[in-house]
Every structure is written in structure tokens, then in C-alpha cells.
Write an enzyme that holds these catalytic residues in place. Sequence first.
Site, PDB file in Angstrom:
ATOM      1  N   GLY A 141       8.849  -6.069   1.148  1.00  0.00           N
ATOM      2  CA  GLY A 141       9.833  -5.370   0.337  1.00  0.00           C
ATOM      3  C   GLY A 141       9.471  -3.915   0.287  1.00  0.00           C
ATOM      4  N   HIS A 142      10.420  -3.061   0.630  1.00  0.00           N
ATOM      5  CA  HIS A 142      10.113  -1.656   0.398  1.00  0.00           C
ATOM      6  C   HIS A 142      11.304  -0.908  -0.162  1.00  0.00           C
ATOM      7  CE1 HIS A 142      10.059  -2.311   4.888  1.00  0.00           C
ATOM      8  NE2 HIS A 142      11.260  -1.865   4.676  1.00  0.00           N
ATOM      9  N   THR A 143      10.953   0.035  -0.985  1.00  0.00           N
ATOM     10  CA  THR A 143      11.958   0.880  -1.600  1.00  0.00           C
ATOM     11  C   THR A 143      11.953   2.185  -0.828  1.00  0.00           C
ATOM     12  OG1 THR A 143      11.388  -0.148  -3.676  1.00  0.00           O
ATOM     13  CG2 THR A 143      12.640   1.896  -3.816  1.00  0.00           C
ATOM     14  N   GLU A 164       0.825  -1.216   0.000  1.00  0.00           N
ATOM     15  CA  GLU A 164       0.000   0.000   0.000  1.00  0.00           C
ATOM     16  C   GLU A 164       0.858   1.263   0.000  1.00  0.00           C
ATOM     17  OE1 GLU A 164      -0.113  -2.238   2.453  1.00  0.00           O
ATOM     18  OE2 GLU A 164      -2.096  -3.174   2.511  1.00  0.00           O
ATOM     19  N   GLY A 165       2.161   1.090   0.168  1.00  0.00           N
ATOM     20  CA  GLY A 165       3.038   2.263   0.282  1.00  0.00           C
ATOM     21  C   GLY A 165       3.254   2.629   1.748  1.00  0.00           C
ATOM     22  N   LYS A 166       3.241   1.611   2.618  1.00  0.00           N
ATOM     23  CA  LYS A 166       3.467   1.875   4.053  1.00  0.00           C
ATOM     24  C   LYS A 166       4.827   2.532   4.260  1.00  0.00           C
ATOM     25  CE  LYS A 166       2.866  -2.510   4.887  1.00  0.00           C
ATOM     26  NZ  LYS A 166       2.294  -2.983   3.607  1.00  0.00           N
ATOM     27  N   ASP A 179      -2.440  10.362  -7.342  1.00  0.00           N
ATOM     28  CA  ASP A 179      -2.034  10.912  -8.648  1.00  0.00           C
ATOM     29  C   ASP A 179      -2.132   9.868  -9.766  1.00  0.00           C
ATOM     30  OD1 ASP A 179       0.117   9.939  -6.858  1.00  0.00           O
ATOM     31  OD2 ASP A 179       1.296   9.983  -8.704  1.00  0.00           O
ATOM     32  N   THR A 228       9.392  -9.841  -5.645  1.00  0.00           N
ATOM     33  CA  THR A 228       9.432 -10.885  -6.670  1.00  0.00           C
ATOM     34  C   THR A 228       9.383 -10.328  -8.096  1.00  0.00           C
ATOM     35  OG1 THR A 228       7.038 -11.020  -6.582  1.00  0.00           O
ATOM     36  CG2 THR A 228       8.242 -12.542  -5.167  1.00  0.00           C
ATOM     37  N   GLN A 238       3.225  -6.478   4.996  1.00  0.00           N
ATOM     38  CA  GLN A 238       2.050  -7.079   4.347  1.00  0.00           C
ATOM     39  C   GLN A 238       0.802  -6.233   4.668  1.00  0.00           C
ATOM     40  OE1 GLN A 238       4.134  -9.638   6.220  1.00  0.00           O
ATOM     41  NE2 GLN A 238       5.319  -9.582   4.351  1.00  0.00           N
ATOM     42  N   PRO A 261       4.004  -8.836 -11.798  1.00  0.00           N
ATOM     43  CA  PRO A 261       3.007  -7.775 -12.006  1.00  0.00           C
ATOM     44  C   PRO A 261       1.905  -7.927 -10.962  1.00  0.00           C
ATOM     45  CG  PRO A 261       3.158  -9.231 -13.943  1.00  0.00           C
ATOM     46  CD  PRO A 261       4.073  -9.790 -12.900  1.00  0.00           C
ATOM     47  N   SER A 267      -0.998  11.190  -0.340  1.00  0.00           N
ATOM     48  CA  SER A 267       0.221  11.243  -1.141  1.00  0.00           C
ATOM     49  C   SER A 267      -0.129  11.791  -2.517  1.00  0.00           C
ATOM     50  CB  SER A 267       0.792   9.831  -1.222  1.00  0.00           C
ATOM     51  OG  SER A 267       1.760   9.779  -2.204  1.00  0.00           O
TER      52      SER A 267
HETATM   53  P1  IMP Z   1       4.320 -15.728   1.870  1.00  0.00           P
HETATM   54  O1  IMP Z   1       4.200 -14.626   2.855  1.00  0.00           O
HETATM   55  O2  IMP Z   1       5.616 -15.705   1.103  1.00  0.00           O
HETATM   56  O3  IMP Z   1       4.022 -17.074   2.481  1.00  0.00           O
HETATM   57  O4  IMP Z   1       3.188 -15.506   0.747  1.00  0.00           O
HETATM   58  C1  IMP Z   1       1.801 -15.635   1.042  1.00  0.00           C
HETATM   59  C2  IMP Z   1       0.998 -14.591   0.280  1.00  0.00           C
HETATM   60  O5  IMP Z   1       1.292 -13.298   0.796  1.00  0.00           O
HETATM   61  C3  IMP Z   1       1.308 -14.524  -1.213  1.00  0.00           C
HETATM   62  O6  IMP Z   1       0.117 -14.198  -1.902  1.00  0.00           O
HETATM   63  C4  IMP Z   1       2.294 -13.378  -1.310  1.00  0.00           C
HETATM   64  O7  IMP Z   1       2.301 -12.789  -2.584  1.00  0.00           O
HETATM   65  C5  IMP Z   1       1.725 -12.450  -0.260  1.00  0.00           C
HETATM   66  N1  IMP Z   1       2.713 -11.519   0.316  1.00  0.00           N
HETATM   67  C6  IMP Z   1       3.641 -11.799   1.246  1.00  0.00           C
HETATM   68  N2  IMP Z   1       4.343 -10.699   1.550  1.00  0.00           N
HETATM   69  C7  IMP Z   1       3.840  -9.693   0.813  1.00  0.00           C
HETATM   70  C8  IMP Z   1       4.120  -8.292   0.733  1.00  0.00           C
HETATM   71  O8  IMP Z   1       4.995  -7.747   1.410  1.00  0.00           O
HETATM   72  N3  IMP Z   1       3.341  -7.591  -0.148  1.00  0.00           N
HETATM   73  C9  IMP Z   1       2.351  -8.168  -0.871  1.00  0.00           C
HETATM   74  N4  IMP Z   1       2.055  -9.458  -0.812  1.00  0.00           N
HETATM   75  C10 IMP Z   1       2.784 -10.219   0.030  1.00  0.00           C
END
Ligand code: IMP
Length: 435
Positions: free
Chosen positions: A40-42, A14-16, A332, A300, A223, A303, A412
Amino acid sequence: MPSVAVIGAQWGDEGKGKVTHYLAQQADMVVRSQGGNNAGHTVVVGDQVFKLHLLPSGILYPGCQAVIGNGVVLDPEVLLAEIDYLEGRNIDTSALVISDRAHLILPYHRLLDALEEDGRAERKIGTTRRGVGPAYMDKNARYGIRTVDLFEPSRLRELVIWNVERVNRVLERVYSVEPVSADEMLSICTTAAKRLAGLVADTSVLVNAALDQGQRVVFEGSQGTFLDIDHGTYPYVTSSHPVAGGVTIGSGVGPSRIDRVLGVVKAYTTRVGDGPMVTELSDETGERIRQVGHEFGTTTGRPRRVGWLDGVMLRYAARVNGLDALALNHLDVLSGMDTVRLCVAYELDGSRLVHYPASLSALERAKPVYLDLPGWPAFSPEISRRQELPGAAETFLQAIEQEVGLPLAVISTGRERGHTLILDDLFSPVQHSST
Ligand code: IMP
């Protein structure tokens, strides 16, 4: 004790990070409570871009302590690589502290994640294959190895050998693949023990002491609500608790210690991985939003699936997290569209649903009921007041506030960090009315 929890109110991404970084600049401590390097965050600091998966973003700010709480699952190889990456870019990582109760992700967890996922055939979850699920499985099945064990060599050896024997039975008998080596696991643990000595502590003591001293503490969520193992779209979820309740368990503080819970949302919805998504757009509009919003996974590169903003989801997120306010990102990205849509209810078998259902088949069959609103032209990301937004954008924002029953505290207006309208003092405790 001004503390704020930053929680994803959708499916993650969500852009946390943007909100956390704004807060981290003023914070004494940033704490991660759950998840692992599936996040993952940039992070953009000045003209530098950092990509982090595990370390709390507070690590980038001098004077801010970065805490990995007990609820996080920690891959020591990833952690050390991330520390090296930051040190290589002249970031001091000495303010990092790791809970002695955090569980480890070892290579066999990653291997099992991939094997289990492949074995699910058409029931794939779409995991990040980082070993997060199997590590939480071991934790809950009481096989787990914790950071505290790294510093007790004979116990560590015993635990590793016991786990490797157990895992190898599964690898050989169930999956017919090569066994893993206990020596390799031990060598990873021993390297981690050497390098992490001095960084591992009872972080609950530290976080509570910081709160006692009135320091500013940010709980950085990973997440999002709909990936929560209890409250998400099970089984298409992660294995931890991204909801606000997960903050207390995962960092060892009581619920009364969180002053404000901020829910982060995008102006539309995205999802990586499989599972139902009622407002999904599989057309040109979805593709446009994906391209303009750069909706490709940080971890990952996949898309992301894209859809209109879903008010049914947001009301649910507001409820299960006890959200106090919303931070809305990527407004935006919707600029320049003729019409924007906000889902206000679902229609299921001729009935109107206003609460998000548990049933996957209900979610698969539910049709979104939309409020259609006029689009708005592009606006300057540099605006400094909400009043400067185009009228139609303001109408959209008000519709969200009304649907969800929460005020917007952050909007934002563009990609860069400074492109943000802060509408409230985010560290101030919220006065709840008794209605
Ligand atoms: P896991 O956390 O790798 O076991 O993945 C379980 C589900 O959570 C999958 O659908 C992932 O794509 C999703 N997921 C896990 N971490 C993230 C995140 O940081 N952002 C978006 N989806 C996530």
C-alpha cells in the site's frame, strides 16, 4: 541502461513510495516484480493524494510506462477497481502493461487466507488477508491460473472448474464452510479478460528492450527484506521475494541489468503483523514515534509496532540485497527527542551478535546493544543541503553510515515530496571497488 531497484530494507512501509516517485518523474518505466495488493502506498502528486495497492506508481506520471511483472500476484477485481479509481480522477492508465505470466488471486484465495490465518490460533502471521499467500501457494504447487489463461476460454474454464473442485473439498471438509461457485470465478475472469485485453504482454521483452535502449527503468519494490520468504523472519513473512534478487525473477531481467540497488529505511523501525522485533518500544517513546510518524498501515489501518533503528538488521539487508546506498526517511519524526538510539549489536546469552540470527527464539531473547546519541531540535523541512541539518542529526546519520558501511543517497526531511535531500545521481551506475 540506467536502472535502479528500490528495495525495502526493513519490514516494509519504509517510505519506498517517496523515493520511487522522485525517480518515476524522470523514468521511462516503473516495474513491480513481486507481491500483490498487500502493499500500500500513498502517492502525493501536486495537491492530489492517491492510494495505490497494486498498480506501479509510475502510472501517475505521463510518459512513464507502468509494468506489472510476472512475479506479482494479481487480484483482477482489485486491479480493475484501481484502474477505475484512477480513470475517475482523470489519470490516463493506458501506459499499463501486465505480464502474461502473472498469477491471479481469486476470491477463494482471500477466503483461504482468512481461514488459514484464523486456524493458526496463537501462531498467526498477521497477514493482510488479501489472498496473497494462498495465490503463491497455488503458483508453487502448480495449480495457479495466469493472466495468459484469461484469453484461452476453454482452458480457463477447465482450470477454474478443476481449482474450484479442489478448493471446495478443503473448504467443506477441513473448514466446514460453504463452497465457492465456479460460475462466480469464471465471471470474474471473463470480465477481467474483456477489460485487460490489449494490456497483457510478455513484459520481460518490454523491460529488456527498454534497458537495451538506455531508457531509465525503476524497479519498485514492495514489502521489505525482513518479509522475504527466504531472508525474512520466517514464518512471519510474506510469500514472495522483496529482496533485490526478487526483481530479476519477478520481472524477467538478469542480475547484471540492475545498475544500482537502493535500500530504503526509516530513521527508526516499524513492523505490522506478528514476529520478533528486537528493538521494539512498548513505552511512551514508541507511542510518540507512532503518533508523530503516523504509523498506521495503509492497507489495513493497523497501528504499526515501533522501535529504534536496528543496525544489525540494516547490515543484513545490505548484504542480502547487495545494497549500494541507503535512502533514509522520517528523520524529522525523531526531532525533539532528548536521546536517540541506534542498535549496533545484539546480546544473546552473554555473547555479542553482530549478524542477524535465523532462530526465532534467539531473536526473541536477544537484547539490543545501543549507541546512545544526543537528540536534535526540529529543523526546517525545506532545507536544501545536508550541511543545514542540526549537528546532532548529522552525527546520527554518520553513525548509521558507519554501522552499515553504506553512504546515504537520500535523506527525507519532512512529509511532503519536496522535503527530500538527494545526495547523489540515483540513476548512475555504482563503481564497485574490488576489495
Ligand atoms: P501477507 O503478505 O498478506 O501474506 O502478510 C504476511 C506478512 O507480511 C504480515 O505480517 C503482513 O503484515 C506483512 N506485509 C505484507 N505486505 C506488507 C506491506 O506492504 N507492508 C508491511 N507489511 C506487509
